[in-house]
Enzyme design. Structure first.
Site, PDB file in Angstrom:
ATOM      1  N   THR A  15       0.757  -1.199  -0.144  1.00 56.33           N
ATOM      2  CA  THR A  15      -0.208  -0.058  -0.103  1.00 56.33           C
ATOM      3  C   THR A  15       0.788   1.257   0.150  1.00 56.33           C
ATOM      4  O   THR A  15       1.784   1.199   0.622  1.00 56.33           O
ATOM      5  CB  THR A  15      -0.994   0.092   1.240  1.00 56.33           C
ATOM      6  OG1 THR A  15      -1.779  -1.230   1.517  1.00 56.33           O
ATOM      7  CG2 THR A  15      -1.894   1.188   1.186  1.00 56.33           C
ATOM      8  N   THR A  42      -3.812   0.611  -3.229  1.00 55.91           N
ATOM      9  CA  THR A  42      -3.229  -0.641  -2.543  1.00 55.91           C
ATOM     10  C   THR A  42      -3.323  -1.960  -3.543  1.00 55.91           C
ATOM     11  O   THR A  42      -4.172  -1.810  -4.305  1.00 55.91           O
ATOM     12  CB  THR A  42      -3.667  -0.954  -1.215  1.00 55.91           C
ATOM     13  OG1 THR A  42      -3.119  -2.240  -0.457  1.00 55.91           O
ATOM     14  CG2 THR A  42      -5.251  -1.317  -1.152  1.00 55.91           C
ATOM     15  N   GLY A  92       0.046   0.263   5.740  1.00 55.81           N
ATOM     16  CA  GLY A  92       0.141  -0.519   6.723  1.00 55.81           C
ATOM     17  C   GLY A  92      -1.008  -1.372   7.225  1.00 55.81           C
ATOM     18  O   GLY A  92      -1.117  -1.875   8.437  1.00 55.81           O
ATOM     19  N   GLY A  93      -2.032  -1.631   6.189  1.00 55.69           N
ATOM     20  CA  GLY A  93      -3.040  -2.730   6.711  1.00 55.69           C
ATOM     21  C   GLY A  93      -3.971  -2.258   7.793  1.00 55.69           C
ATOM     22  O   GLY A  93      -4.358  -1.157   8.011  1.00 55.69           O
TER      23      GLY A  93
END
Length: 236
Positions: free
Chosen positions: A50, A68, A132-133
């Site tokens: 991402t 992403t 970073g999810g």
């Protein structure tokens, strides 16, 4: 559980232990609501691919853009006609039927992206976001609070250690946080510590641009633990 809106922040000073506890409470509450009513959508340990851009032009127009592929190189399939790498966003769905985030035709999955543009006095104030999810929400929320509630400048705010929450009842504390902060949070939640760094990704990597409150100058900053990040100024 105390609402973040009810917390008294110290303007012009860095957040104290009570402020960090409020961050942890608000984020744990948000993830509890997410899991109960919004489904899951991927594993927090899944490596992400991402990127986020925060941009401001000479007129003060701001853009926060997150893009992403999800896992590293997405689906690892390249369209031969365009060279575009396809993502693997199906992993965002809950594979179990009957849930709020279950996979189904024509629906959109739950996502972690959180691009943010804040305004002040009718003008763009700052734009921010992160990669970073599942770590993204915690990073953007705290960065915004550092700027809005504590009145910090962007350089100070982007360097501050943060807490991270990806589960409803567990909090990860940056090892740079003072002992009193960790103690305060540990009286309410299960706490572990982690070090900010390139890999593994224990905390999201935010970046932001801002119209400085006092000078009116346009400034930008990126998370110092992201060596691939950068701030670029162009006079055009």
């Amino acid at each position: 559980m105390k609402s973040l809106a009810d917390t008294e922040f110290a303007g012009g000073r860095q957040p104290d232990a009570r402020a960090y506890l409020s961050y942890a409470e608000a984020l744990c509450s948000a993830y509890s609501t997410r899991f109960a009513g919004m489904g899951h959508g991927g594993s927090p340990a899944t490596p992400s691919c991402t990127t986020h851009l925060s941009v401001i032009d000479g007129a003060g127009n701001m853009v926060a853009l997150t893009n992403t592929l999800l896992a590293y190189f997405g689906s690892k399939v390249v369209l031969p006609e365009t060279g575009v790498v396809m993502n693997n966003a199906v992993m965002w769905f809950d594979p179990q039927p009957g849930g709020p985030n279950s996979i189904a035709p024509g629906v959109r999955p739950l996502t972690n992206m959180c691009p943010l543009v804040a305004t002040r006095d009718g003008q763009g104030w700052f734009a921010a976001g992160a990669s970073g999810g599942r770590h993204i929400l915690a990073a953007v929320a705290q960065l915004a609070s550092f700027l809005i509630d504590n009145g910090l400048d962007l350089e100070t705010a982007i360097h501050l250690p943060r807490v991270d929450v990806t589960e409803p009842d567990a909090v990860v504390c940056d090892v740079r946080l003072p002992d009193e902060v960790v103690l305060e949070i540990s009286e309410r939640f299960a706490v572990s510590s982690a070090r900010a760094g390139v890999y593994p990704v224990n905390f999201a990597s935010p970046n932001a641009v801002m119209r400085a409150t006092t000078s009116g100058d346009f400034v930008g900053a990126t998370y110092p633990y992201s060596p691939w990040s950068g701030v670029i100024s162009a006079d055009k």
